[in-house]
Write a protein that holds these residues in place. Sequence first.
Motif, mmCIF file in Angstrom:
data_model
loop_
_atom_site.group_PDB
_atom_site.id
_atom_site.type_symbol
_atom_site.label_atom_id
_atom_site.label_comp_id
_atom_site.label_asym_id
_atom_site.label_seq_id
_atom_site.Cartn_x
_atom_site.Cartn_y
_atom_site.Cartn_z
ATOM 1 N N ARG A 122 39.534 7.077 -1.608
ATOM 2 C CA ARG A 122 39.116 6.466 -0.300
ATOM 3 C C ARG A 122 40.208 6.836 0.653
ATOM 4 N NH1 ARG A 122 33.817 5.611 -0.371
ATOM 5 N NH2 ARG A 122 34.225 7.641 -1.675
ATOM 6 N N GLY A 123 39.809 7.043 1.736
ATOM 7 C CA GLY A 123 40.823 7.133 3.062
ATOM 8 C C GLY A 123 40.624 6.218 3.918
ATOM 9 N N MET A 124 40.846 6.393 5.192
ATOM 10 C CA MET A 124 40.498 5.393 6.214
ATOM 11 C C MET A 124 38.949 5.008 6.246
ATOM 12 S SD MET A 124 43.072 6.591 9.205
ATOM 13 C CE MET A 124 42.716 5.451 10.316
ATOM 14 N N GLY A 125 38.623 3.678 6.696
ATOM 15 C CA GLY A 125 37.034 3.318 6.342
ATOM 16 C C GLY A 125 37.275 1.808 6.756
ATOM 17 N N GLU A 126 35.701 1.492 6.724
ATOM 18 C CA GLU A 126 35.507 -0.008 6.927
ATOM 19 C C GLU A 126 35.712 -0.615 5.484
ATOM 20 O OE1 GLU A 126 34.619 -1.334 9.845
ATOM 21 O OE2 GLU A 126 34.617 0.635 10.863
ATOM 22 N N VAL A 127 36.465 -1.548 5.593
ATOM 23 C CA VAL A 127 37.100 -2.383 4.616
ATOM 24 C C VAL A 127 36.371 -3.719 4.537
ATOM 25 C CG1 VAL A 127 39.140 -3.509 3.119
ATOM 26 C CG2 VAL A 127 39.330 -1.071 4.448
ATOM 27 N N ALA A 128 35.869 -4.144 3.558
ATOM 28 C CA ALA A 128 35.207 -5.492 3.271
ATOM 29 C C ALA A 128 35.914 -6.155 2.036
ATOM 30 C CB ALA A 128 33.821 -5.398 3.257
ATOM 31 N N LEU A 129 36.380 -7.266 2.352
ATOM 32 C CA LEU A 129 36.873 -8.317 1.268
ATOM 33 C C LEU A 129 36.122 -9.502 1.036
ATOM 34 C CD1 LEU A 129 40.541 -8.759 3.051
ATOM 35 C CD2 LEU A 129 39.735 -6.706 1.478
ATOM 36 N N ALA A 130 35.878 -9.467 -0.454
ATOM 37 C CA ALA A 130 35.204 -10.858 -0.803
ATOM 38 C C ALA A 130 36.054 -11.661 -1.770
ATOM 39 C CB ALA A 130 33.877 -10.342 -1.580
ATOM 40 N N THR A 131 36.105 -12.844 -1.367
ATOM 41 C CA THR A 131 36.877 -13.853 -2.068
ATOM 42 C C THR A 131 36.062 -14.985 -2.868
ATOM 43 O OG1 THR A 131 38.748 -12.837 -0.930
ATOM 44 C CG2 THR A 131 38.986 -14.860 -2.225
ATOM 45 N N GLY A 132 36.533 -15.538 -3.822
ATOM 46 C CA GLY A 132 35.779 -16.946 -4.209
ATOM 47 C C GLY A 132 36.899 -17.418 -5.348
ATOM 48 N N LEU A 133 36.614 -18.871 -5.208
ATOM 49 C CA LEU A 133 37.453 -19.698 -6.109
ATOM 50 C C LEU A 133 36.783 -19.716 -7.552
ATOM 51 C CD1 LEU A 133 39.691 -21.916 -6.427
ATOM 52 C CD2 LEU A 133 38.003 -23.555 -5.717
ATOM 53 N N SER A 134 37.589 -19.382 -8.686
ATOM 54 C CA SER A 134 36.999 -19.178 -9.889
ATOM 55 C C SER A 134 37.508 -20.329 -10.448
ATOM 56 C CB SER A 134 37.829 -17.970 -10.435
ATOM 57 O OG SER A 134 37.589 -17.763 -11.845
ATOM 58 N N ARG A 135 38.604 -20.906 -10.664
ATOM 59 C CA ARG A 135 39.044 -22.030 -11.384
ATOM 60 C C ARG A 135 40.212 -22.821 -10.723
ATOM 61 N NH1 ARG A 135 39.694 -17.756 -15.037
ATOM 62 N NH2 ARG A 135 42.088 -18.057 -15.240
ATOM 63 N N ILE A 136 40.044 -24.176 -11.137
ATOM 64 C CA ILE A 136 40.968 -25.133 -10.601
ATOM 65 C C ILE A 136 41.658 -25.649 -11.807
ATOM 66 C CG2 ILE A 136 41.449 -27.201 -9.217
ATOM 67 C CD1 ILE A 136 39.047 -26.451 -7.537
ATOM 68 N N GLY A 137 42.933 -25.706 -11.854
ATOM 69 C CA GLY A 137 43.903 -26.214 -12.862
ATOM 70 C C GLY A 137 44.499 -27.691 -12.139
ATOM 71 N N ASN A 138 45.672 -28.136 -12.738
ATOM 72 C CA ASN A 138 46.102 -29.325 -12.412
ATOM 73 C C ASN A 138 46.839 -29.145 -10.761
ATOM 74 O OD1 ASN A 138 47.248 -31.710 -11.940
ATOM 75 N ND2 ASN A 138 49.100 -31.202 -13.288
ATOM 76 N N THR A 139 47.907 -28.173 -10.879
ATOM 77 C CA THR A 139 48.653 -27.746 -9.842
ATOM 78 C C THR A 139 48.332 -26.168 -9.457
ATOM 79 O OG1 THR A 139 50.444 -27.153 -11.209
ATOM 80 C CG2 THR A 139 50.389 -29.313 -10.332
ATOM 81 N N SER A 140 47.222 -25.762 -10.080
ATOM 82 C CA SER A 140 47.065 -24.209 -9.833
ATOM 83 C C SER A 140 45.620 -24.031 -9.730
ATOM 84 C CB SER A 140 47.724 -23.335 -11.028
ATOM 85 O OG SER A 140 47.231 -23.597 -12.050
ATOM 86 N N PHE A 141 45.417 -22.656 -9.240
ATOM 87 C CA PHE A 141 43.838 -22.477 -9.203
ATOM 88 C C PHE A 141 43.974 -21.004 -9.156
ATOM 89 C CE2 PHE A 141 45.645 -22.917 -4.703
ATOM 90 C CZ PHE A 141 45.137 -22.175 -4.184
#
Length: 290
Positions: free
Chosen positions: A225-244
């Motif tokens: 891959r070189g220069m192009g249209e970039v798409a980022l996808a993100t989601g919350l998977s797990r939640i702990g006490n002080t971390s996620f």
Amino acid sequence: MLNPGSKPEGVWRAPQTYPFQLPLMTLYSHLDTERHVNNVAVHSFHLEARTRFLMERLERPVWYSDDLLLRPRRTLTQFLGETHYPHPVTAGVVALHADQQGAHLRTALFQHDQCVGVQDCLLGAWGGDGWVSLPEPVRAALAGDQPAAEWPPELPLDAWAFAGYPQRVPLVSRYADLDPDRVLSELAVARYAEQGRAGSLSELRKPGLGLLVARIDLRIDRWDRGMGEVALATGLSRIGNTSFVLRGGITVDGAATATAESVLVLIDRDSHRPTPVTPYVEAMQAISID
């Protein structure tokens, strides 16, 4: 057996474990909004140490190539402490194992005689439009005394899988994102993963709160891959006490290119200690992966 993802202890925090060592300098430009060295800048230290190690071990060109690219199939970076400016860093490298799939290298960073980070890298060979067997001379040069490691399960690397991640951010890659081989650089992909994380955490951008990255598992499956249209996808998977845990996917011109799984710790800025995520769980559900 050495398993990437398990917290490195004992000899893996000792400089003498790493036969190749390289002094590095932190720069003002490495600082982030938490006023310590940014996670991508830390990744750059691991990359520089790995590159210099390969230049010493291998006869073929390493920092550039006109045929076969030696590139990470996966990096798993653990942040064991903050890295601070303007103090120097010593990076160490050791080769652990090599087979046809790739070579397992471990790099470690030391500052003020303390191990502040460790990265496991599965280095593969990219030929044209896909992964190929690691050449025998490379395998021989990078053979270590460890058995093949058991890496954590990989995230699905598929544009359809990314469609289930609720947070979406479009980007346009820049000329500066290319490396000497005219493909997206390793650090550009790491920076995309960072942008996906940062764009997902508006609910935690509050006075008195801060975020520290504890671990980043980055899998890169395409080096065409070189220069192009970039798409980022993100989601919350797990939640702990002080971390996620956040999961992310990166596509370039519609092609699934990389995945990232990041463990983040919520901290109280005054005490600089971890603080519970619980009060923010409801607000974070908007980016939860179903």
